[in-house]
Write an enzyme that holds these catalytic residues in place. Sequence first.
Site, short mmCIF file in Angstrom:
data_model
loop_
_atom_site.label_atom_id
_atom_site.label_comp_id
_atom_site.label_asym_id
_atom_site.label_seq_id
_atom_site.Cartn_x
_atom_site.Cartn_y
_atom_site.Cartn_z
N GLN A 22 2.35 -6.05 -3.50
CA GLN A 22 2.37 -6.26 -1.70
C GLN A 22 3.70 -5.02 -1.43
OE1 GLN A 22 1.30 -9.49 -2.95
NE2 GLN A 22 -0.38 -8.82 -3.13
N GLY B 115 -4.39 -4.41 -4.17
CA GLY B 115 -5.81 -3.71 -3.92
C GLY B 115 -4.92 -2.54 -4.48
N HIS B 116 -5.11 -1.73 -5.50
CA HIS B 116 -3.86 -0.71 -6.37
C HIS B 116 -4.91 0.47 -6.59
CE1 HIS B 116 -0.72 -3.91 -6.63
NE2 HIS B 116 -0.45 -3.35 -6.08
N ASP C 253 0.94 -1.38 -0.57
CA ASP C 253 0.17 -0.47 0.13
C ASP C 253 0.87 1.21 0.29
OD1 ASP C 253 -2.42 -1.81 0.28
OD2 ASP C 253 -2.54 -1.42 2.21
N LYS D 42 1.69 1.89 -4.94
CA LYS D 42 2.44 1.69 -6.51
C LYS D 42 1.37 1.27 -7.50
CE LYS D 42 2.26 -2.60 -4.28
NZ LYS D 42 1.80 -2.09 -3.05
P1 GDP Z 1 -0.52 -0.10 -3.66
O1 GDP Z 1 -1.27 -1.12 -3.08
O2 GDP Z 1 0.77 0.27 -3.23
O3 GDP Z 1 -1.30 1.08 -5.09
O4 GDP Z 1 -0.96 1.66 -2.29
P2 GDP Z 1 -2.77 1.38 -2.19
O5 GDP Z 1 -3.66 1.85 -2.99
O6 GDP Z 1 -3.41 0.02 -1.32
O7 GDP Z 1 -3.14 2.29 -1.29
C1 GDP Z 1 -2.30 3.79 -1.80
C2 GDP Z 1 -3.39 4.99 -1.00
O8 GDP Z 1 -2.79 5.95 -1.04
C3 GDP Z 1 -4.76 4.73 -2.08
O9 GDP Z 1 -5.94 5.29 -1.45
C4 GDP Z 1 -4.17 6.27 -2.86
O10 GDP Z 1 -5.26 6.39 -3.44
C5 GDP Z 1 -3.40 6.74 -1.77
N1 GDP Z 1 -1.76 7.78 -1.60
C6 GDP Z 1 -1.33 7.32 -2.95
N2 GDP Z 1 -0.42 8.47 -3.39
C7 GDP Z 1 -0.76 9.22 -2.47
C8 GDP Z 1 -0.12 10.35 -1.89
O11 GDP Z 1 0.69 11.26 -2.66
N3 GDP Z 1 -1.07 11.17 -0.91
C9 GDP Z 1 -1.75 10.79 -0.75
N4 GDP Z 1 -2.98 12.03 0.04
N5 GDP Z 1 -2.83 9.51 -0.60
C10 GDP Z 1 -1.83 8.98 -1.60
P1 IMO Z 2 -0.67 -4.37 -2.54
O1 IMO Z 2 -0.24 -4.62 -3.70
C1 IMO Z 2 -0.49 -4.72 2.33
C2 IMO Z 2 -0.82 -8.91 3.80
C3 IMO Z 2 -2.23 -9.01 4.19
C4 IMO Z 2 -1.46 -9.77 5.67
C5 IMO Z 2 -0.48 -10.80 4.91
C6 IMO Z 2 -0.98 -12.36 3.73
O2 IMO Z 2 -2.65 -3.70 -1.98
O3 IMO Z 2 -0.13 -3.39 -1.96
P2 IMO Z 2 -2.50 -12.92 1.74
O4 IMO Z 2 -3.48 -12.82 1.72
O5 IMO Z 2 -1.40 -12.59 0.80
O6 IMO Z 2 -2.31 -14.39 2.34
O7 IMO Z 2 -1.76 -12.21 3.67
O8 IMO Z 2 -0.31 -10.07 3.58
N1 IMO Z 2 -1.20 -8.38 2.50
C7 IMO Z 2 -0.87 -6.99 1.95
N2 IMO Z 2 -1.07 -5.68 2.55
N3 IMO Z 2 -1.39 -4.01 1.22
C8 IMO Z 2 -1.02 -5.61 -0.08
O9 IMO Z 2 -0.89 -6.30 -1.40
C9 IMO Z 2 -1.30 -6.90 0.38
N4 IMO Z 2 -1.67 -7.83 0.52
C10 IMO Z 2 -1.61 -8.61 1.58
O10 IMO Z 2 -2.72 -8.05 4.99
O11 IMO Z 2 -1.01 -9.69 6.49
MG MG Z 3 -2.87 -1.62 -1.82
#
Ligand code: GDP
Ligand code: IMO
Ligand code: MG
Length: 430
Positions: A224, A40-41, A13, A16
């Site tokens: 991840q 979840g991206h 998170d 990416k």
């Molecule tokens: P990922 O799994 O690495 O793609 O990240 P996620 O999408 O799960 O979580 C990142 C969260 O931060 C999302 O809600 C994005 O919209 C938000 N986000 C990404 N870059 C920024 C930033 O520079 N500032 C803020 N405030 N939010 C951001």
């Molecule tokens: P993105 O790509 C954050 C965490 C789960 C749990 C552990 C194992 O959005 O960054 P799993 O279901 O993979 O067997 O769970 O890994 N986890 C993540 N945490 N971002 C993710 O993906 C994750 N994918 C798995 O919360 O701790």
């Molecule tokens: Mg994510």
Amino acid sequence: MTATVVIGIQWGDEGKGKIIDYLAEKNDMVVRFQGGNNAGHTINVDGEVHKFHLIPSGVLHPGKELFLGNGLVLDLTVLKGELDRLADLGINQISLNISDRANIIMPYHRAADSIQEITLGSGNIGTTGRGIGPAYTDKISRHGIRMCDLRDHGNLREKIEKGLHRWKDVIKTDEFQGIRLRTDEIFNMFRDLGEFFLPFISNTSRLINKSIDSGKKVLFEGAQGVLLDVDFGTYPFVTSSHTLSGGVTIGTGVGPTKIDKVIGVIKAYTTRVGKGPFPTELKDRTRDTLQQKGCEIGATTGRTRRCGWLDLVILKHSVMVGGATAGALTKIDVLADFDEIKVCTGYMIDGKETDEFPPSISILDRAKPVYTTLPGPFDLDKETLDMIKTGGRDVMPKNLLNYIEFIENELKIPIEILSFGPERSNTSEI
Ligand code: GDP
Ligand code: IMO
Ligand code: MG
């Protein structure tokens, strides 16, 4: 540069999806290489929020070739749902190539994941419940069902029957999430899914290698983060795949000699969803501020993310094992108003200070972070941010530049991309 890997180098998170979306414009192809719909991206474009779990994050740029490599485990119902939602948005001309060697998450894997977690009680991992661990377990124990098996109905039926039999002692139920866990029902479901997905299935390693050789630009999209890697993360509180850049070679069949660059995505502070050690975790009002300002709610499961200060011990480890050659720093807007910002530069373990990331969680649980305090606030008004987009570091507020340079000096890689808001436009090369 023709082949760039983008990986998260914390606990996932990091942003990416946003960085991939930003970079996709200048690339031809986006390739996922591991994980599944545990990812979840999030991508925000013109006020619209898109969350992708399987579709590569280049999909919002028309004409990009998208790949799901052999290293993934695929929940085909979720993938079909994503394609349907994109079609509802008018995005239906998608070039999607799915590896014939990718493993499939079966309904019994999802059931086993959830039931294993319940059985473990308070000792659970806190998985996403998407069947990831059991699907990789079947892959490694050589019982997996792969995309190519969808072409051979006799073989598929037999594998489903054996799969159900193998997991029956764990699952102990005939129905899970509205699906009857019987060979006939599951076979019928996957015969239909197979018909839908057959046109997408191909020898993706051949296609990707050929494209790289012909000079096309490829982005490999990590899911991840390095601290969730099954070998280099906080084992056993990890996912079941190789999340670091090495995962590209085994997850796509593209050799390491073809990779030109590895960008590690770094959130300006640290978060984690699920259980497991987290040395810089906060439990005070600063945590609440980070959670609220950063909207730290998991994109896949909706769980609140645990929050803490930036941890350079984990980042040094991740840069090293992940082979990062540059960084993208996200969410600096969330830190902007703090007068003082702490950064962890070492751990105190049993009276000794170290910056080496320990392999075992029992040692990590005893690690007390050693902090350096850096000055804030960052003074990020809209005008300043607009100036940074064109003027880069020359026009950056002093405290922000200091924060970035501190990280660069410690990690010995340049921060090349700065993200200061969720919108696609809140991004700048620096
Ligand atoms: P990922 O799994 O690495 O793609 O990240 P996620 O999408 O799960 O979580 C990142 C969260 O931060 C999302 O809600 C994005 O919209 C938000 N986000 C990404 N870059 C920024 C930033 O520079 N500032 C803020 N405030 N939010 C951001
Ligand atoms: P993105 O790509 C954050 C965490 C789960 C749990 C552990 C194992 O959005 O960054 P799993 O279901 O993979 O067997 O769970 O890994 N986890 C993540 N945490 N971002 C993710 O993906 C994750 N994918 C798995 O919360 O701790
Ligand atoms: Mg994510």
